[in-house]
Design a protein around this motif. Structure first.
Motif, PDB file in Angstrom:
ATOM      1  N   MET A 178       0.834  -1.207   0.000  1.00  0.00           N
ATOM      2  CA  MET A 178       0.000   0.000   0.000  1.00  0.00           C
ATOM      3  C   MET A 178       0.873   1.264   0.000  1.00  0.00           C
ATOM      4  O   MET A 178       0.517   2.273  -0.615  1.00  0.00           O
ATOM      5  CB  MET A 178      -0.943  -0.021   1.205  1.00  0.00           C
ATOM      6  N   ASN A 179       2.022   1.196   0.671  1.00  0.00           N
ATOM      7  CA  ASN A 179       2.958   2.330   0.625  1.00  0.00           C
ATOM      8  C   ASN A 179       3.506   2.517  -0.777  1.00  0.00           C
ATOM      9  O   ASN A 179       3.701   3.654  -1.232  1.00  0.00           O
ATOM     10  CB  ASN A 179       4.108   2.090   1.609  1.00  0.00           C
ATOM     11  N   VAL A 180       3.756   1.408  -1.472  1.00  0.00           N
ATOM     12  CA  VAL A 180       4.228   1.481  -2.855  1.00  0.00           C
ATOM     13  C   VAL A 180       3.179   2.162  -3.732  1.00  0.00           C
ATOM     14  O   VAL A 180       3.501   2.981  -4.590  1.00  0.00           O
ATOM     15  CB  VAL A 180       4.559   0.071  -3.395  1.00  0.00           C
ATOM     16  N   VAL A 181       1.916   1.813  -3.507  1.00  0.00           N
ATOM     17  CA  VAL A 181       0.826   2.441  -4.264  1.00  0.00           C
ATOM     18  C   VAL A 181       0.829   3.954  -4.052  1.00  0.00           C
ATOM     19  O   VAL A 181       0.706   4.731  -5.010  1.00  0.00           O
ATOM     20  CB  VAL A 181      -0.540   1.845  -3.852  1.00  0.00           C
ATOM     21  N   ASP A 182       0.962   4.382  -2.802  1.00  0.00           N
ATOM     22  CA  ASP A 182       0.977   5.815  -2.495  1.00  0.00           C
ATOM     23  C   ASP A 182       2.148   6.521  -3.185  1.00  0.00           C
ATOM     24  O   ASP A 182       1.987   7.599  -3.769  1.00  0.00           O
ATOM     25  CB  ASP A 182       1.061   6.039  -0.983  1.00  0.00           C
ATOM     26  N   MET A 183       3.321   5.910  -3.120  1.00  0.00           N
ATOM     27  CA  MET A 183       4.502   6.520  -3.734  1.00  0.00           C
ATOM     28  C   MET A 183       4.369   6.585  -5.258  1.00  0.00           C
ATOM     29  O   MET A 183       4.717   7.588  -5.876  1.00  0.00           O
ATOM     30  CB  MET A 183       5.760   5.749  -3.336  1.00  0.00           C
TER      31      MET A 183
END
Length: 282
Positions: free
Chosen positions: A244-249
């Protein structure tokens, strides 16, 4: 050389027509807010705008994919967090059942609750998304992730596939998490030192039976195995959080790219109103 009256008027008429054409073009530009109303106005800029529009469409497609990935990740995270809560309760019950002061009837009641909690986790593991696809079945999204085999044991029916989707020109990421990565097996060692893998739900069934039969050794083993199962769920939850952090970035990266493309496109096609109004008045 003598200029005839006809030639004079022809030239004047041509010049007037040119001026009227320029006026009409400027008025059309002002009404649309674009300096390129049709490709012939500036073939080079029109070609650039077309390329930029194609690139913007591709970035929008990536953003749409990221939105779908994020929705799925949120669903998986919710399932695993709820599963973790159930496992905590299961550990409490197993610890309670290990108390020597409990009567066989008390353990019967605890065993029933453990079995009920197992059914609750099974339902969570077979959660479907809004399209009816099973979240944890790998690529076999049309079938429940877990089901009973011929012996009546609950086993994993999905596969180990991790489907990947493009979320950028040079970036791909996982779309799913196989159920075997979240609802892990436990390893048991028998008296001869042989190791055997036991499925997530079979381990819970064995614990419930141990509690039901007041089998203290198996209850203690079950308590340790619940810790292993819980850790597997926690590790899977952490992995989803990372995704999910990858999605945000990646969304931030795409936002920057989109802004840059829109700025370039605006520079190429948007009208300079001050210049256009001056030209029209002239």
């Amino acid at each position: 050389m003598k200029i005839s009256t006809t030639l004079y008027f022809d030239r004047a008429n041509q010049q007037l027509g040119d001026v009227q054409g320029e006026l009409a073009k400027t008025q059309e530009q002002l009404s649309t807010g674009k300096q390129i109303v049709k490709p012939s106005d500036s073939p080079d800029k029109a070609s650039l705008v077309t390329r930029l529009e194609s690139e913007l469409a591709r970035q929008a497609n990536y953003q749409g994919t990221l939105k779908s990935v994020n929705t799925r990740l949120q669903s998986e995270e919710t399932v695993l967090k709820n599963t973790s809560d159930v496992m905590v309760r299961m550990k409490e019950l197993a610890t309670q059942a290990a108390n020597d002061t409990l009567s066989p009837a008390d353990r019967q009641s605890i065993a029933l609750e453990v079995s009920s909690l197992k059914d609750q986790v099974l339902s969570l593991a077979n959660t479907q998304d809004t399209n009816g696809n099973y979240l944890f079945s790998g690529s076999r999204v049309g079938s429940p992730a877990f089901g009973k085999n011929a012996q009546g044991q609950v086993v994993y029916q999905g596969d180990e596939s991790r489907m990947k989707v493009a979320v950028g020109d040079n970036r791909r990421m996982n779309l799913n998490m196989p159920g075997s990565d979240a609802f892990v097996k436990v390893i048991r060692t028998d008296a001869n030192g042989n190791k055997t893998g036991v499925g997530f739900f079979q381990a819970i069934d064995d614990l419930a039976n141990a509690v039901k039969n007041s089998d203290h050794n198996s209850i203690q083993r079950g308590i340790a195995e619940i810790d292993t199962l819980q850790q597997g769920v926690s590790d899977a939850t952490a992995q989803i959080g990372t995704d999910m952090n990858v999605v945000d970035m990646q969304n931030s990266v795409l936002d920057e790219i989109t802004l840059r493309l829109k700025t370039t496109k605006s520079d190429a096609e948007d009208l300079d109103y001050t210049s256009a109004i001056t030209k029209m008045n002239k």
